[in-house]
Design a protein around this motif. Structure first.
Motif, PDB file in Angstrom:
ATOM      1  N   LEU A 129       0.841  -1.204   0.000  1.00 57.31           N
ATOM      2  CA  LEU A 129       0.000   0.000   0.000  1.00 57.31           C
ATOM      3  C   LEU A 129       0.874   1.251   0.000  1.00 57.31           C
ATOM      4  CD1 LEU A 129      -2.714  -1.043   2.605  1.00 57.31           C
ATOM      5  CD2 LEU A 129      -2.833  -1.152   0.112  1.00 57.31           C
ATOM      6  N   ASP A 130       1.943   1.195   0.784  1.00 55.33           N
ATOM      7  CA  ASP A 130       2.862   2.321   0.867  1.00 55.33           C
ATOM      8  C   ASP A 130       3.457   2.632  -0.508  1.00 55.33           C
ATOM      9  OD1 ASP A 130       4.061   4.255   2.456  1.00 55.33           O
ATOM     10  OD2 ASP A 130       5.890   3.063   2.673  1.00 55.33           O
ATOM     11  N   LEU A 131       3.764   1.556  -1.244  1.00 57.86           N
ATOM     12  CA  LEU A 131       4.377   1.726  -2.564  1.00 57.86           C
ATOM     13  C   LEU A 131       3.416   2.383  -3.565  1.00 57.86           C
ATOM     14  CD1 LEU A 131       6.267  -1.689  -2.897  1.00 57.86           C
ATOM     15  CD2 LEU A 131       7.316   0.572  -2.792  1.00 57.86           C
ATOM     16  N   ARG A 132       2.119   2.422  -3.210  1.00 59.61           N
ATOM     17  CA  ARG A 132       1.170   3.108  -4.098  1.00 59.61           C
ATOM     18  C   ARG A 132       1.254   4.618  -3.943  1.00 59.61           C
ATOM     19  NH1 ARG A 132      -4.248  -0.517  -2.912  1.00 59.61           N
ATOM     20  NH2 ARG A 132      -3.392  -2.491  -3.666  1.00 59.61           N
ATOM     21  N   ARG A 133       1.895   5.095  -2.883  1.00 55.78           N
ATOM     22  CA  ARG A 133       1.944   6.542  -2.655  1.00 55.78           C
ATOM     23  C   ARG A 133       2.847   7.215  -3.680  1.00 55.78           C
ATOM     24  NH1 ARG A 133       3.758   8.935   1.822  1.00 55.78           N
ATOM     25  NH2 ARG A 133       5.249   7.302   2.324  1.00 55.78           N
ATOM     26  N   PRO A 134       2.408   8.351  -4.212  1.00 54.31           N
ATOM     27  CA  PRO A 134       3.205   8.994  -5.258  1.00 54.31           C
ATOM     28  C   PRO A 134       4.625   9.333  -4.817  1.00 54.31           C
ATOM     29  CG  PRO A 134       1.268  10.336  -4.666  1.00 54.31           C
ATOM     30  CD  PRO A 134       1.138   9.033  -3.944  1.00 54.31           C
ATOM     31  N   SER A 135       4.808   9.692  -3.546  1.00 53.13           N
ATOM     32  CA  SER A 135       6.153  10.085  -3.130  1.00 53.13           C
ATOM     33  C   SER A 135       7.107   8.891  -3.168  1.00 53.13           C
ATOM     34  CB  SER A 135       6.137  10.717  -1.738  1.00 53.13           C
ATOM     35  OG  SER A 135       5.354   9.963  -0.847  1.00 53.13           O
ATOM     36  N   VAL A 136       6.634   7.727  -2.768  1.00 55.88           N
ATOM     37  CA  VAL A 136       7.498   6.546  -2.822  1.00 55.88           C
ATOM     38  C   VAL A 136       7.707   6.130  -4.281  1.00 55.88           C
ATOM     39  CG1 VAL A 136       7.884   4.217  -1.943  1.00 55.88           C
ATOM     40  CG2 VAL A 136       6.529   5.820  -0.603  1.00 55.88           C
ATOM     41  N   GLN A 137       6.627   6.232  -5.054  1.00 57.48           N
ATOM     42  CA  GLN A 137       6.725   5.899  -6.475  1.00 57.48           C
ATOM     43  C   GLN A 137       7.770   6.737  -7.197  1.00 57.48           C
ATOM     44  OE1 GLN A 137       3.203   6.441  -8.871  1.00 57.48           O
ATOM     45  NE2 GLN A 137       2.320   4.650  -7.869  1.00 57.48           N
ATOM     46  N   ARG A 138       7.759   8.021  -6.905  1.00 56.66           N
ATOM     47  CA  ARG A 138       8.741   8.914  -7.549  1.00 56.66           C
ATOM     48  C   ARG A 138      10.163   8.464  -7.235  1.00 56.66           C
ATOM     49  NH1 ARG A 138       5.428  13.203  -6.238  1.00 56.66           N
ATOM     50  NH2 ARG A 138       6.581  13.520  -4.313  1.00 56.66           N
ATOM     51  N   ASN A 139      10.377   8.020  -5.981  1.00 61.44           N
ATOM     52  CA  ASN A 139      11.715   7.558  -5.602  1.00 61.44           C
ATOM     53  C   ASN A 139      12.119   6.336  -6.411  1.00 61.44           C
ATOM     54  OD1 ASN A 139      11.607   9.560  -3.725  1.00 61.44           O
ATOM     55  ND2 ASN A 139      11.307   8.201  -1.970  1.00 61.44           N
ATOM     56  N   LEU A 140      11.183   5.412  -6.590  1.00 61.82           N
ATOM     57  CA  LEU A 140      11.522   4.197  -7.336  1.00 61.82           C
ATOM     58  C   LEU A 140      11.708   4.494  -8.817  1.00 61.82           C
ATOM     59  CD1 LEU A 140       9.407   1.370  -5.675  1.00 61.82           C
ATOM     60  CD2 LEU A 140      11.736   2.089  -5.205  1.00 61.82           C
ATOM     61  N   ILE A 141      10.959   5.478  -9.308  1.00 58.32           N
ATOM     62  CA  ILE A 141      11.150   5.881 -10.708  1.00 58.32           C
ATOM     63  C   ILE A 141      12.542   6.490 -10.870  1.00 58.32           C
ATOM     64  CG2 ILE A 141      10.397   7.508 -12.494  1.00 58.32           C
ATOM     65  CD1 ILE A 141       7.496   7.088 -11.376  1.00 58.32           C
ATOM     66  N   LEU A 142      12.918   7.343  -9.902  1.00 57.03           N
ATOM     67  CA  LEU A 142      14.257   7.938  -9.944  1.00 57.03           C
ATOM     68  C   LEU A 142      15.314   6.837  -9.911  1.00 57.03           C
ATOM     69  CD1 LEU A 142      16.172  10.414  -9.815  1.00 57.03           C
ATOM     70  CD2 LEU A 142      15.969  10.327  -7.334  1.00 57.03           C
ATOM     71  N   ILE A 537      20.286  10.751  -2.409  1.00 56.34           N
ATOM     72  CA  ILE A 537      20.822  12.114  -2.494  1.00 56.34           C
ATOM     73  C   ILE A 537      20.227  12.833  -3.704  1.00 56.34           C
ATOM     74  CG2 ILE A 537      22.908  13.503  -2.752  1.00 56.34           C
ATOM     75  CD1 ILE A 537      24.379  11.077  -1.446  1.00 56.34           C
ATOM     76  N   LEU A 538      20.159  12.107  -4.829  1.00 60.21           N
ATOM     77  CA  LEU A 538      19.575  12.740  -6.016  1.00 60.21           C
ATOM     78  C   LEU A 538      18.101  13.054  -5.784  1.00 60.21           C
ATOM     79  CD1 LEU A 538      21.304  10.703  -8.861  1.00 60.21           C
ATOM     80  CD2 LEU A 538      21.770  13.054  -8.152  1.00 60.21           C
ATOM     81  N   GLY A 539      17.469  12.284  -4.914  1.00 60.42           N
ATOM     82  CA  GLY A 539      16.080  12.549  -4.570  1.00 60.42           C
ATOM     83  C   GLY A 539      15.953  13.580  -3.450  1.00 60.42           C
ATOM     84  N   GLY A 540      17.084  14.130  -3.014  1.00 62.57           N
ATOM     85  CA  GLY A 540      17.065  15.184  -2.000  1.00 62.57           C
ATOM     86  C   GLY A 540      16.684  14.683  -0.616  1.00 62.57           C
ATOM     87  N   GLN A 541      16.902  13.393  -0.353  1.00 64.23           N
ATOM     88  CA  GLN A 541      16.517  12.851   0.949  1.00 64.23           C
ATOM     89  C   GLN A 541      17.696  12.210   1.659  1.00 64.23           C
ATOM     90  OE1 GLN A 541      12.896  10.511   0.894  1.00 64.23           O
ATOM     91  NE2 GLN A 541      12.112  11.819  -0.734  1.00 64.23           N
ATOM     92  N   GLU A 542      17.549  12.077   2.969  1.00 69.16           N
ATOM     93  CA  GLU A 542      18.665  11.561   3.743  1.00 69.16           C
ATOM     94  C   GLU A 542      18.646  10.059   3.899  1.00 69.16           C
ATOM     95  OE1 GLU A 542      19.175  14.068   7.220  1.00 69.16           O
ATOM     96  OE2 GLU A 542      19.715  15.639   5.772  1.00 69.16           O
TER      97      GLU A 542
END
Ligand code: ASP
Length: 585
Positions: A129-142, A537-542
């Motif tokens: 369910l978490d993986l359906r969230r756009p923010s997590v999706q964007r990370n996996l796309i990146l 890092i490219l996703g701007g997260q720690e």
């Protein structure tokens, strides 16, 4: 056909077309005889409209839809009267004439939106369910894009992607191995690779002079927030190269990746020696998005009667530009910050370089205006600046000041996550002294080549030997590390000896590698990028956690599948291992 389009692609161009969409129900709302459903898939969200006047049954069915139901809807695409400029599909809506529930859903335990209301544990348990969230999706796309761009660059440079085994013999890289019992070889174990290090070197001996692999590595370490027991590397090795060739090739790769995934040009990558990094930034991975270089104040601050400084091995300062106006409260907060056990400083001395040219410090009792002026001159502090000073044992003071520098950088907004600044750190020491083991251990790994001019003094002065080893850092994070390797049997033998390994032991562990070196091993070297970290890092997260589809939690558990777990009695037997209970009894 389940769908003619995705939920992210319909625009005004598709107006009046009959289309079928399939996806998940994000939400439903009823409004004056109409029911609106936001239908979501990984491409986006499209608004569906059900009209009670035209088809009451269908509308009733829509009213029964719950969150996360999977449905298929067919209808005519129309221009919206009430457009939503925040959605790429916000100009259109689907007037539904037919709808089928493909599968119902229980009410999800947390909201599936950009920001979820679910805590870490629950999100990991219901990771699907978490993986359906756009923010997590964007990370996996990146992550996908970074992998593709790395491949594209390396393939253009004629690197070959070659897989190496996961069931191997332990190759120590400073961490514990995960081991796998062998059913066919009683009492014997494989180890999961901490990295493909020895295999990639053997590939060089075999003549595959440019190798890479995006590969899983396993290290059984105590987990810190940003470590995972299994993680991925972009692992690379080249033959017939010098350090310079490697630096050029892989800063090229980083430049390519950042350009094509973030549209950002990192420009020339600066270089710094390990010694300078430690002396001027107190870190082997300095964040060079901002200055605030350390200044050694020993000469201007010692032997003036201030015991704390006189007893210190190092008095080191930084200049925070334009911060002379810091209040008592702000300065106290900084002092408390460096005194926290995580930082461990005994105290913090400040000097305000006032606009009128005078100075105000926390050590006015010991240092007059002229003395403080000498500090400011030494540090290049101007009127309006604030100097912060820490003293103590060199290694400790540097580390503490390094942390304070990063903290100040953050406070002052100098660490912009949309800016990418890479730095090569070069000339690492070959060895470092391990107090616990009471011996020298490899800084990188035992296959790292000592600098040619230092080989002669290896045994007299092990701590003074530098290596042809390099790290690539990005925004103050180590994203890659590697070295030129040893390719001669005798030098490799001597390094093992230096590390306190007996001849038998090194032969038993690495005889295969040293044996290979005797059959025409070319000079070679390589590097490995921490792939998860690079993506974060490219996703701007720690944290790397949300850049991995199925990560482990802080105790190394996968809470979704509940692993690790016990195994069948029969398996224990077959594997010649006993469950702990049996042992205890
Ligand atoms: N195998 C090394 C590591 O995992 C990288 C390298 O030396 O290429 O850190």
């Amino acid at each position: 056909m389940y769908r003619t389009h995705t939920c992210g692609e319909l625009r005004l161009d598709h107006q009046d077309q009959e289309v079928t969409l399939a996806g998940w129900v994000q939400r439903t709302r009823q409004f004056g005889g109409m029911t609106f459903v936001d239908l979501r898939d990984r491409y986006g969200i499209t608004q569906l409209v059900f009209n009670d006047d035209t088809d009451a049954d269908l509308c009733a069915k829509a009213n029964d839809l719950g969150r996360e139901f999977v449905i298929q809807a067919t209808g005519k695409l129309m221009e919206r009267t009430n457009k939503n400029p925040n959605l790429p599909t916000g100009d259109v809506e689907l007037i539904v004439s037919d709808m089928k529930v493909l599968n119902a859903s229980k009410t999800p335990p947390f909201t599936i939106e950009e920001e979820s209301d679910g805590g870490d544990d629950i999100r990991m348990k219901y990771r699907y369910l978490d993986l359906r969230r756009p923010s997590v999706q964007r990370n996996l796309i990146l992550r996908h894009n970074v992998a593709q761009e790395a491949r594209r660059y390396l393939c253009e440079q004629h690197f070959m992607e070659i897989e190496t085994p996961f069931l191997i013999k332990s190759t120590p890289e400073g961490a514990r191995d995960f081991v796998v019992p062998s059913r066919m070889n009683e009492g014997q174990f494989y180890a999961l690779p901490q990295s493909p290090q020895t295999f990639k070197q053997i590939l060089m001996v075999a003549g595959y002079d440019k190798y890479f692999q995006i590969v899983r590595c396993f290290r059984d370490e105590d987990l810190r927030a940003d470590r995972q027991p299994e993680f991925s590397q972009i692992d690379c090795e080249m033959a017939f190269v010098e350090q310079e060739d490697i630096l050029n090739t892989f800063e090229g790769m980083l430049r390519h990746i950042v350009k094509y995934t973030r549209g950002y040009d990192i420009g020339e990558v600066e270089r710094m020696s390990y010694n300078d990094a430690m002396e001027f930034y107190g870190s082997d991975k300095p964040d060079v998005r901002f200055g605030m270089k350390f200044v050694n104040l020993n000469e201007v601050s010692q032997n003036k009667g201030f015991k704390v400084f006189d007893d210190a091995e190092l008095v080191v300062g930084i200049v925070a530009e334009g911060c002379a106006e810091y209040t008592r409260k702000q300065l106290d907060a900084l002092t408390d910050w460096v005194k926290r056990p995580q930082i461990g400083a005994k105290g913090l001395v400040y000097v305000k370089c006032n606009a009128d040219g005078t100075f105000k410090s926390s050590v006015d009792k010991f240092f007059d205006q002229d003395a403080l002026k000498a500090w400011a001159e030494k540090a290049g502090a101007k009127a309006g600046d604030l100097m912060l000073v820490i003293s103590g044992r060199t290694d400790k003071a540097r580390k503490q000041m390094g942390e304070l520098r990063l903290h100040m950088g953050k406070e002052l907004g100098l660490r912009n996550p949309d800016e990418f600044k890479a730095l090569w750190v070069l000339d690492f020491p070959l060895l470092e002294y391990d107090e616990e083991e009471d011996r020298y251990v490899s800084t990188h790994h035992p296959f790292t080549r000592p600098k040619a001019e230092h080989v002669a003094k290896m045994f007299e002065d092990p701590g003074g030997v530098l290596a042809d080893a390099y790290d690539l850092t990005l925004n103050g994070n180590e994203i890659a590390g590697g070295s030129i390797r040893i390719h001669e049997r005798d030098l490799q033998e001597r390094i093992f000896e230096l590390l306190g390994m007996s001849k038998e032991e090194s032969e038993e562990k690495f005889g295969f590698l040293m044996g290979a070196f005797e059959y025409g091993a070319p000079p070679h070297g390589g590097i490995a990028f921490g792939f998860d970290r690079l993506c974060a890092i490219l996703g701007g997260q720690e944290s790397i956690r949300d850049f991995i589809a199925f990560p482990k939690n802080n105790s190394g558990r996968d809470v979704m599948i509940d692993a690790p777990s016990l195994i069948d009695e029969k398996q224990y037997e077959e594997l010649y291992i006993r469950p702990v209970e049996v042992e205890k009894a």
